[in-house]
Design an enzyme around this catalytic site. Structure first.
Site, PDB file in Angstrom:
ATOM      1  N   GLY A  45     108.352  67.063 -13.924  1.00 21.10           N
ATOM      2  CA  GLY A  45     107.441  68.162 -14.328  1.00 21.10           C
ATOM      3  C   GLY A  45     106.970  68.984 -13.284  1.00 21.10           C
ATOM      4  CD  GLN A  50     103.571  71.351  -9.100  1.00 28.45           C
ATOM      5  OE1 GLN A  50     104.021  71.174 -10.350  1.00 28.45           O
ATOM      6  NE2 GLN A  50     103.723  70.438  -8.260  1.00 28.45           N
ATOM      7  CB  CYS A  95     102.145  65.744  -7.347  1.00 27.49           C
ATOM      8  SG  CYS A  95     102.066  67.591  -7.723  1.00 27.49           S
ATOM      9  CG  LEU A  96     108.073  68.117  -7.387  1.00 27.03           C
ATOM     10  CD1 LEU A  96     108.693  69.296  -8.274  1.00 27.03           C
ATOM     11  CD2 LEU A  96     109.252  67.569  -6.524  1.00 27.03           C
ATOM     12  CG  HIS A 137     100.554  65.267 -12.811  1.00 25.73           C
ATOM     13  ND1 HIS A 137     100.316  64.431 -11.872  1.00 25.73           N
ATOM     14  CD2 HIS A 137     101.211  66.384 -12.254  1.00 25.73           C
ATOM     15  CE1 HIS A 137     100.928  64.868 -10.773  1.00 25.73           C
ATOM     16  NE2 HIS A 137     101.177  66.134 -11.002  1.00 25.73           N
ATOM     17  CD  GLU A 138     103.423  68.735 -14.134  1.00 23.82           C
ATOM     18  OE1 GLU A 138     102.861  69.769 -13.577  1.00 23.82           O
ATOM     19  OE2 GLU A 138     103.935  67.714 -13.649  1.00 23.82           O
ATOM     20  CG  HIS A 141      99.575  70.962 -11.114  1.00 25.91           C
ATOM     21  ND1 HIS A 141      99.324  70.915  -9.692  1.00 25.91           N
ATOM     22  CD2 HIS A 141     100.576  69.899 -11.169  1.00 25.91           C
ATOM     23  CE1 HIS A 141     100.291  69.945  -9.197  1.00 25.91           C
ATOM     24  NE2 HIS A 141     100.881  69.421 -10.207  1.00 25.91           N
TER      25      HIS A 141
HETATM   26  C1  QAP Z   1     104.327  64.773 -12.569  1.00 28.42           C
HETATM   27  O1  QAP Z   1     105.931  64.739 -10.982  1.00 28.42           O
HETATM   28  C2  QAP Z   1     104.284  63.521 -13.176  1.00 28.42           C
HETATM   29  O2  QAP Z   1     106.765  62.617  -4.105  1.00 28.42           O
HETATM   30  C3  QAP Z   1     105.882  65.182 -12.276  1.00 28.42           C
HETATM   31  O3  QAP Z   1     109.208  62.762  -2.733  1.00 28.42           O
HETATM   32  C4  QAP Z   1     103.972  62.504 -12.390  1.00 28.42           C
HETATM   33  O4  QAP Z   1     108.221  65.063 -10.976  1.00 28.42           O
HETATM   34  C5  QAP Z   1     104.783  63.260 -14.543  1.00 28.42           C
HETATM   35  C6  QAP Z   1     108.494  63.841  -6.804  1.00 28.42           C
HETATM   36  C7  QAP Z   1     103.621  61.125 -13.210  1.00 28.42           C
HETATM   37  C8  QAP Z   1     104.321  61.898 -15.018  1.00 28.42           C
HETATM   38  C9  QAP Z   1     104.061  60.849 -14.404  1.00 28.42           C
HETATM   39  C10 QAP Z   1     107.513  63.613  -6.026  1.00 28.42           C
HETATM   40  C11 QAP Z   1     109.755  64.198  -6.167  1.00 28.42           C
HETATM   41  C12 QAP Z   1     108.316  64.057  -8.392  1.00 28.42           C
HETATM   42  C13 QAP Z   1     107.573  63.103  -4.708  1.00 28.42           C
HETATM   43  C14 QAP Z   1     106.988  64.678 -10.283  1.00 28.42           C
HETATM   44  C15 QAP Z   1     108.875  63.191  -4.250  1.00 28.42           C
HETATM   45  C16 QAP Z   1     110.028  63.760  -4.914  1.00 28.42           C
HETATM   46  C17 QAP Z   1     107.216  64.063  -8.798  1.00 28.42           C
HETATM   47 CO    CO Z   2     102.136  67.708  -9.796  1.00 36.60          CO
END
Ligand code: QAP
Ligand code: CO
Length: 171
Positions: A45, A50, A95-96, A137-138, A141
């Site tokens: 996501g 971001q 979270c990215l 979550h998004e 943001h």
């Molecule tokens: C948001 O999160 C989300 O720490 C998207 O080192 C969160 O794509 C959606 C990511 C929970 C549903 C459930 C995080 C990649 C990606 C990191 C992400 C990392 C590399 C997070």
């Molecule tokens: Co995020």
């Protein structure tokens, strides 16, 4: 084009985003950049802020049971508005913009939203499970909020300490 992802505590992540008014080629270029960046960083996501664009645009592309991520399942959600929320669920989120940190967060279990697609067409849809969590979550943001703001006081203190330490070592 792969863009740079803003990382906590970048102040721009706190900026509230604005609705899209023109569903044109520049929106489609933004969606493409967001997709390229999300896939490159192995995310499921991403919100436009971001990558530094304060527009109400988010992408969600969940991973299949077989571990593949298929573009046919990509949701491009523009100008979302919450119509209904109910139930409570807990999930370990990441979270990215907060790389390497994961913690359990409470969200609504189901969410009904209205939104527009890339052509400006209006949709109304109810989501459950991981899709419901990802949308919340998004959408946070888009309001300038990060999931770490939903942690308990103690977990947040521990996070701040770990994050400071990580920055000192230069990770
Ligand atoms: C948001 O999160 C989300 O720490 C998207 O080192 C969160 O794509 C959606 C990511 C929970 C549903 C459930 C995080 C990649 C990606 C990191 C992400 C990392 C590399 C997070
Ligand atoms: Co995020």
């Amino acid at each position: 084009m792969i863009r740079e992802i803003l990382v906590y505590p970048d102040k721009r992540l706190r900026e509230p985003s604005q609705d899209i008014t023109h569903f044109d080629a520049s929106l489609h270029a933004l969606l493409q950049d967001m997709y390229d960046t999300m896939i490159h960083k192995e995310g499921i996501g991403l919100a436009a802020i971001q990558i530094g664009v304060a527009s109400n645009v988010l992408l969600i592309n969940l991973v299949e049971e077989d571990g593949t991520q298929n573009k046919e399942n990509l949701y491009e959600i523009i100008n979302p508005v919450v119509l209904e929320k109910n139930g409570i669920t807990v999930y370990q989120e990441g979270c990215l913009s907060v790389p390497g940190y994961y913690e359990e967060v409470e969200r609504a279990e189901r969410i009904k939203i209205s939104y527009r697609d890339r052509d400006g067409k209006a949709h109304e849809k109810e989501f459950t499970d991981l899709m419901a969590i990802a949308i919340q979550h998004e959408m946070d943001h888009l309001s300038g909020r990060l999931f770490i703001e939903k942690l308990s006081y103690l977990k947040r203190k521990k996070f701040d300490k770990e994050w400071k330490k990580k920055q000192k070592v230069g990770k």
